[in-house]
Design an enzyme around this catalytic site. Sequence first.
Site, PDB file in Angstrom:
ATOM      1  N   ASP A   2       0.867  -1.185   0.000  1.00  0.00           N
ATOM      2  CA  ASP A   2       0.000   0.000   0.000  1.00  0.00           C
ATOM      3  C   ASP A   2       0.896   1.225   0.000  1.00  0.00           C
ATOM      4  O   ASP A   2       1.639   1.462   0.953  1.00  0.00           O
ATOM      5  CB  ASP A   2      -0.899  -0.021   1.237  1.00  0.00           C
ATOM      6  N   GLU A  25      -0.438   4.297  -0.906  1.00  0.00           N
ATOM      7  CA  GLU A  25      -1.477   5.336  -0.911  1.00  0.00           C
ATOM      8  C   GLU A  25      -1.941   5.633  -2.339  1.00  0.00           C
ATOM      9  O   GLU A  25      -1.154   5.730  -3.260  1.00  0.00           O
ATOM     10  CB  GLU A  25      -1.030   6.618  -0.196  1.00  0.00           C
ATOM     11  N   GLY A  48      -4.363   3.905   5.222  1.00  0.00           N
ATOM     12  CA  GLY A  48      -3.739   5.152   5.666  1.00  0.00           C
ATOM     13  C   GLY A  48      -4.745   6.199   6.099  1.00  0.00           C
ATOM     14  O   GLY A  48      -4.473   7.011   6.984  1.00  0.00           O
ATOM     15  N   ASP A  49      -5.921   6.192   5.452  1.00  0.00           N
ATOM     16  CA  ASP A  49      -6.956   7.168   5.820  1.00  0.00           C
ATOM     17  C   ASP A  49      -7.933   6.578   6.828  1.00  0.00           C
ATOM     18  O   ASP A  49      -9.025   7.069   6.998  1.00  0.00           O
ATOM     19  CB  ASP A  49      -7.695   7.638   4.568  1.00  0.00           C
TER      20      ASP A  49
END
Length: 488
Positions: A240, A242, A314-315
Site C-alpha cells: 500500500d 497510498e 492510511g486514511d
Amino acid sequence: MNVKRRLSRLLAAAGIPLLLAAAGGYVGLDAPSAQAATTGPCDIYASGGTPCVAAHSTTRALYGTYNGPFYQVRRSSDNTARDIGVLSAGGVADAAAQDAFCSGTNCVITILYDQSGRNNRLAQGPGGAVPGPGPGGSDNLADAKAAPITVGGKKAYGVYISPGTGYRNNTTNGVATGDQPEGIYAVLDGTHYNGGCCFDYGNAQTNGQADDIGIMETIYFGNNNWWGYGDGSGPWIMADMEWGLFSGVNPRYNPLAPINHRFVTAIVKGESNHWAIRGGNAQTGGLTNYFDGRRPNGYHPMKKEGAILLGIGGDNSNGARGTFYEGVLTSGYPTADTENAVQANITAAGYAASGGNPQQGVQIVGGQSGRCVDVPNSRTTNGTQVQIWDCGSGANQRWTSTSSRQLQVYGNKCLDANGQGTANGTQVIIWDCNGGTNQQWNINSNGTITGVQSGRCLDANAAGTANGTKLILWSCNGQANQRWTLRD
Ligand code: AHR
C-alpha cells in the site's frame, strides 16, 4: 566483512550452518553457537546493517535478549489493564498470564509495545478521513482471545483484526520518511482475510488523510482488487503506497501469485525508485521473490511520513480483516540474505495452529432456554432475524463484544435493532457493522443485554424456549427470557 562471512553470520544467527565450496570439499563457517537459540529477527537485521526501528509481537521476543512487555490487555469486568510479557528473556509470551487475567470476562489488546527500544508502540487508531466505529471516530480494539495459536509448543495469541479494528502511532522515532530506505516483514494468518480496505502493517501518513500518493509504504494482505491484484482470487501480499495497493509496477494487474499458508511471512521493502515483495510459509521453507523492480509511475520519489499502522488503511479505512502475530520496520533496505535468515528464524520458532481456526467471540446463552443466540442457517444476509438454537460449534453463534459496544458475528456483521426501531417487538437482526447506536448493546451485570438506542432488552419472543424462537426488543421486565450469559 566479506560477503561470505556476513552471510554466514546471518545464517548462523538464524541457527543455520553455511556450507561453502572450498578446495577439497565443503567447509562449515561460523557454525551456530549456543547463543543462536536465543537470536531474534531484529538481531539478524542488525547484523545485516539494517536494524529494527519498530518491533511488534504478541507471540515472541524479536531480540534474543528482550525481557519486557509484548502487549497490554484490558478486561471489561473492571476496566483494568495488564501487560503481557516474556515467559523468559528472548522467549515466547506468557499467555497463561492473559488467560488468568481475562478469565470469565472480555479482554481487548490496548497496546502493542515496541521491542526496539524506540517506543514506537501501537495503540487504538484515532481515526482519520474515514472514522472508526469507536468513541470519537476511533477504531475498535482487538479481542485478545480471538486468535490462539502455539509457538514452539507454547500457547500465544495473535492480534485478531475484524473490520473496524485498527492500531496506529502517528508520532514515531527513527522510522523512514521521504524516500529513505526501509524493510518491513510480518507473520500473518494466511487464512483470515477479506477484500476490504485495508489490512496493512507498516509506514503511513501521520494525519490520517489520503491527501497524496507515495505517503505510505506498508505490507497489505488480502484479496482486495480495487487498485491492484494478481493471479487467481488471492489472497496476495501487496504494497500500500497510498492511492493504490500495488501487486507490481503496473497499476491494476501484475502476475503476482496468491499465497495462503496458515502462517504467512510477508515482506515489503523499498528504497529510492526500487521496491520488492517477498513472502513464504512461516512454518517451513524459504522466501519467494514475488516482485522486484522500480516504483510505479508517480511514486518516485516516495514521500513516506513515518507513522505506523496495523489493520487499517492510511486514511483509516477499516473494512478489512486479518491476524497479525509479529512484525518489524527496519532502517535501511535489507538484503535478501538477511531476510532469508529472518525467515529461517521464523520457521525455527515453530508457529502452529492450536486446533482448527481460531474461535472468535463468545456464545450468548439464554437464561430460560439454555439455548444460544444464533443466526439461522448461518445466513450472512443483512436483515436476517436472530433466534435461539441448541448451542453448537458454529461461527453463527459466536459473538464478539467490541470496545464500541457492538456484538459482531462473522467478523463484519452486527447485532442490530431493525430499522433503528425502538418499540416493543422490534426484530433483532444482523446487519453490516456501521457504528449506529441501534448496533450498540450494554451487557449488564444483572444478565440483561440492552440496546443503547432503545434502552429495551434483548428478549426471546413470548418467553419461548424452543429452537427457532426469534429475538426481539422488549421492555425490560426482569424475566428469565431476557437474561443471558456469555460463554467462552
Ligand atoms: O492506497 C489504498 C488506500 O487508499 C489507503 O490505505 C487509504 O488511505 C486510501 O483509501
